[in-house]
Design a protein around this motif. Structure first.
Motif, PDB file in Angstrom:
ATOM      1  N   THR A 534       0.833  -1.195   0.000  1.00  0.00           N
ATOM      2  CA  THR A 534       0.000   0.000   0.000  1.00  0.00           C
ATOM      3  C   THR A 534       0.869   1.246   0.000  1.00  0.00           C
ATOM      4  O   THR A 534       2.034   1.214   0.424  1.00  0.00           O
ATOM      5  N   ALA A 535       0.309   2.328  -0.527  1.00  0.00           N
ATOM      6  CA  ALA A 535       0.934   3.637  -0.446  1.00  0.00           C
ATOM      7  C   ALA A 535       0.427   4.348   0.806  1.00  0.00           C
ATOM      8  O   ALA A 535      -0.600   3.960   1.382  1.00  0.00           O
ATOM      9  N   ARG A 536       1.144   5.407   1.207  1.00  0.00           N
ATOM     10  CA  ARG A 536       0.753   6.108   2.421  1.00  0.00           C
ATOM     11  C   ARG A 536       0.695   7.600   2.151  1.00  0.00           C
ATOM     12  O   ARG A 536       1.494   8.139   1.376  1.00  0.00           O
ATOM     13  N   PHE A 537      -0.274   8.228   2.842  1.00  0.00           N
ATOM     14  CA  PHE A 537      -0.453   9.674   2.736  1.00  0.00           C
ATOM     15  C   PHE A 537      -0.567  10.221   4.151  1.00  0.00           C
ATOM     16  O   PHE A 537      -1.413   9.770   4.936  1.00  0.00           O
ATOM     17  N   ALA A 538       0.292  11.165   4.513  1.00  0.00           N
ATOM     18  CA  ALA A 538       0.350  11.701   5.875  1.00  0.00           C
ATOM     19  C   ALA A 538      -0.449  12.991   5.957  1.00  0.00           C
ATOM     20  O   ALA A 538      -0.366  13.851   5.082  1.00  0.00           O
ATOM     21  N   VAL A 539      -1.250  13.113   7.015  1.00  0.00           N
ATOM     22  CA  VAL A 539      -2.034  14.316   7.291  1.00  0.00           C
ATOM     23  C   VAL A 539      -1.594  14.860   8.647  1.00  0.00           C
ATOM     24  O   VAL A 539      -1.042  14.123   9.479  1.00  0.00           O
ATOM     25  N   PRO A 540      -1.803  16.157   8.902  1.00  0.00           N
ATOM     26  CA  PRO A 540      -1.214  16.769  10.103  1.00  0.00           C
ATOM     27  C   PRO A 540      -1.835  16.368  11.420  1.00  0.00           C
ATOM     28  O   PRO A 540      -1.166  16.401  12.441  1.00  0.00           O
ATOM     29  N   ASN A 541      -3.133  15.996  11.475  1.00  0.00           N
ATOM     30  CA  ASN A 541      -3.758  15.753  12.765  1.00  0.00           C
ATOM     31  C   ASN A 541      -4.946  14.830  12.586  1.00  0.00           C
ATOM     32  O   ASN A 541      -5.311  14.448  11.461  1.00  0.00           O
ATOM     33  N   GLU A 542      -5.566  14.443  13.733  1.00  0.00           N
ATOM     34  CA  GLU A 542      -6.685  13.513  13.710  1.00  0.00           C
ATOM     35  C   GLU A 542      -7.917  14.064  12.991  1.00  0.00           C
ATOM     36  O   GLU A 542      -8.562  13.359  12.233  1.00  0.00           O
ATOM     37  N   PRO A 543      -8.308  15.363  13.220  1.00  0.00           N
ATOM     38  CA  PRO A 543      -9.460  15.879  12.456  1.00  0.00           C
ATOM     39  C   PRO A 543      -9.242  15.811  10.944  1.00  0.00           C
ATOM     40  O   PRO A 543     -10.156  15.485  10.189  1.00  0.00           O
ATOM     41  N   SER A 544      -8.006  16.115  10.506  1.00  0.00           N
ATOM     42  CA  SER A 544      -7.733  16.008   9.071  1.00  0.00           C
ATOM     43  C   SER A 544      -7.848  14.559   8.614  1.00  0.00           C
ATOM     44  O   SER A 544      -8.327  14.280   7.502  1.00  0.00           O
ATOM     45  N   LEU A 545      -7.410  13.608   9.466  1.00  0.00           N
ATOM     46  CA  LEU A 545      -7.536  12.197   9.107  1.00  0.00           C
ATOM     47  C   LEU A 545      -8.992  11.799   8.922  1.00  0.00           C
ATOM     48  O   LEU A 545      -9.347  11.091   7.973  1.00  0.00           O
ATOM     49  N   LYS A 546      -9.852  12.275   9.814  1.00  0.00           N
ATOM     50  CA  LYS A 546     -11.280  11.954   9.705  1.00  0.00           C
ATOM     51  C   LYS A 546     -11.888  12.555   8.446  1.00  0.00           C
ATOM     52  O   LYS A 546     -12.615  11.895   7.708  1.00  0.00           O
ATOM     53  N   ASN A 547     -11.568  13.830   8.174  1.00  0.00           N
ATOM     54  CA  ASN A 547     -12.146  14.486   6.999  1.00  0.00           C
ATOM     55  C   ASN A 547     -11.624  13.873   5.707  1.00  0.00           C
ATOM     56  O   ASN A 547     -12.383  13.663   4.751  1.00  0.00           O
TER      57      ASN A 547
END
Length: 632
Positions: A534-547
């Motif tokens: 799998t590929a991975r994409f990093a987001v800055p925080n948990e709310p961004s992960l949810k959205n």
């Protein structure tokens, strides 16, 4: 002699004969026997429950020559006069619906103080809630302090519309609808006493038609007696309910068409369907379904078993909404037909409720140890989605769940999904990751710190502690001259997961294929090194992960369109994703202008001007004689 209707012929003549209102007749009989009759009463309740009959009985017993234990003897002249309908001056009845003006009320009140040939004068005002405001106000004073020989009895079917000032001056008695058992016994008594040659099947029919009203029940019995029996009943409602129980949408539409061709109003058909579904719903929920005969109760129990509580709830809501929409629809059949199809074929509506039900069935199948999912209800050929057409949104999610359940191995345990899978991968990576070498001793700091270093230090002091990145790359040792070369990426044509370089090069095209909120959300993160799966994409925080998770389907579609095959993508939290630059595409290098940590000589910076010698002072110099006014 003219024929007299059954409800008039069998009108109650004593308190004991009043059906189903013992709480009212007991209180009135005790008041008469003990001499505590009030100056005003308010009788409220549905039609045909005995309000006017009870008022007449009260007038009879108050003027009876030989009352017996609070009951009229029904043999004296006064009692006979009321039973025969002859006019007497001590019983005045007024229909407030047709005499609701203030003039009619003043005329009535003008005769209140006159004498009477009987013992007490009783005024019966029927449908008192129809009085105008002026007429009601005119009644107030007399109702509060009437002459000693006057009793007011106010009857209404809508007590909430009666002025509170009137209700407070009376004793309020509520009359209730009669139970099916009481009405059935009364109908059998009337049939036997009147010598009507009718079968016992008539009883169930007239009791159901009466709906708890004694007058309506006897009126229905009159009609059946005139017809010589119960006519062939219209089975449209039963056909509709049976079709819904079989999930047969076509059969339901055929029943509606047959009913309309027979001359029935679709609105009436819908209202009768709601009543039938409501009885089944009450039985399914274990609630008392009053007013049902034994045959109707059996029918309601069969319908509740065929549809179930959930389907009955949804059916009541759908048909109720259709009844409201039928008032404004060009063809009233259309809202009803659409509601019936949605009830019989929930998958045809394409709503989230249908998808939730399908997913629940799949989860139950997995929990029970079944390796394959239950087959979805068949749909018409026109509604089927072609295999080559991509699906998006909730239908695609349901299809993905079905495929996953079908491919799942038989067994009680299921692999972790979503956030649980991400945590498991993070724990595995932490357990197997090699220890990072100790960084080399930093070079001696310059006597003058750089502006970039000061800026980073302040951000680190102000920022709250954040979670470690899901897959942080180990820092290169200080002694190495250059990092180890990356493994050669797998070409897209070979069907593997694209490398980080390939994904970075294609990411602008992927973002260009996104729209609206999805594009804005995925601009905030960055691609990080994945693995062979799998590929991975990093987001800055948990709310961004949810959205970003909510818009993941759109990104997966864009990736599949760009690489010509599905590309798995995991979302991880990495606090540095908010400020770290996105990796440059393969074959390009970052320029010196992109470095935000360039050293700046702090001695070359100048302080901002003092407010007393800055812009305000310059304005004063530019406009001699001007005064500075303080902000008020």
């Amino acid at each position: 002699m003219a024929y007299q209707s059954l409800y008039r012929r069998y009108r109650s003549q004593t308190f004991e004969q009043v059906l189903g209102q013992e709480h009212v007749t007991r209180a009135l009989r005790n008041a008469v026997r003990e001499g505590r009759v009030a100056q005003g009463y308010l009788f409220s309740g549905p039609r045909g429950t005995g309000k006017t009959s009870t008022a007449r009985i009260l007038a009879k017993v108050l003027n009876c020559e030989h009352p017996v234990d609070g009951e009229p003897d029904t043999t004296c002249a006064n009692c006979k006069a009321v039973e025969e309908g002859r006019h007497v001056d001590w019983l005045q009845e007024l229909d407030a619906a047709s005499n609701n003006g203030v003039d009619a009320m003043r005329d009535l009140l003008g005769r209140v103080s006159m004498g009477t040939s009987g013992n007490r004068k009783v005024y019966v005002l029927d449908e008192v809630h129809m009085l105008s405001t002026a007429a009601s106000n005119a009644l107030l004073k007399t109702l509060e302090e009437p002459p000693e020989h006057v009793v007011f009895v106010l009857a209404t079917t809508e007590p909430e519309k009666v002025l509170p000032t009137i209700r407070s001056r009376t004793q309020h008695f509520e009359f209730n609808l009669l139970s099916a058992d009481v009405l059935a016994a009364h109908v059998r008594h009337v049939i036997a006493d009147a010598g009507l040659e009718l079968d016992d099947d008539v009883v169930d029919h007239v009791v159901q038609a009466g709906r708890g009203s004694a007058r309506d029940t006897l009126s229905a019995l009159d009609q059946v007696a005139a017809a010589g029996g119960v006519s062939v009943a219209d089975s449209s409602v039963d056909d509709l309910v049976d079709a819904l129980g079989r999930r047969d949408a076509g059969g339901a539409l055929v029943a509606v068409d047959a009913s309309v061709r027979a001359g029935r109003d679709p609105r009436v058909l819908a209202e009768q369907l709601i009543e039938s579904l409501r009885h089944a719903f009450l039985v399914a929920m274990g609630a008392p379904a009053g007013g049902l005969t034994d045959r109707a109760m059996t029918r309601a129990r069969d319908v509740s078993q065929a549809l179930g509580p959930a389907s009955l709830t949804r059916a009541l809501e759908a048909v109720g909404t259709a009844v409201v929409e039928m008032r404004h629809a060009p063809d009233p059949r259309i809202p009803l037909e659409v509601a019936l199809v949605q009830i019989a074929r929930p998958e045809a509506a394409g709503d989230l409720d249908a998808l939730v039900r399908r997913i629940e069935q799949l989860e139950r199948a997995v929990a029970s140890g079944g390796g394959s999912a239950p087959a979805a209800p068949s749909a018409p050929a026109a509604d089927q989605t072609p295999a080559a057409q991509p699906q998006t949104g909730a239908p695609a999610a349901a299809a993905t769940v079905e495929a996953a359940v079908a491919a799942a191995p038989t067994g009680p345990a299921t692999p972790p999904r979503g956030a649980e899978a991400a945590r498991a991968r993070l724990a595995q990576h932490d357990a197997t990751a090699p220890e990072a070498p100790e960084p080399a001793t930093p070079a001696p700091a310059s006597s003058r710190p750089s502006l970039g270093g000061v800026k980073r230090a302040r951000q680190q002091e102000a920022a709250p502690p954040r979670e470690a990145p899901a897959d942080p790359p180990p820092p290169p040792p200080a002694t190495e001259a250059a990092p180890a070369p990356e493994p050669a990426p797998t070409p897209a044509s070979e069907g593997g997961v694209p490398s980080l370089a390939e994904l970075t090069e294609a990411w602008d095209d992927v973002l260009g294929a996104l729209r609206g909120r999805a594009k804005a959300l995925y601009k905030m993160g960055r691609l990080v090194e994945g693995d062979e799966r799998t590929a991975r994409f990093a987001v800055p925080n948990e709310p961004s992960l949810k959205n970003c998770s909510e818009k993941l389907d759109e990104v997966l579609e864009a990736l599949a369109a760009r690489f010509g095959r599905p590309v798995p993508l995991d979302l991880v939290v990495d606090g540095d994703a908010a400020t770290a630059p996105r990796p440059a595409p393969a074959g390009t290098t970052a320029t010196a202008d992109e470095d935000i940590d360039d050293d700046v000589d702090l001695d070359e910076l100048t302080d901002a001007p003092d407010p007393d010698t800055g812009g305000i002072a310059q304005l004063k110099d530019a406009f001699p004689g001007a005064e500075l006014l303080e902000d008020r």
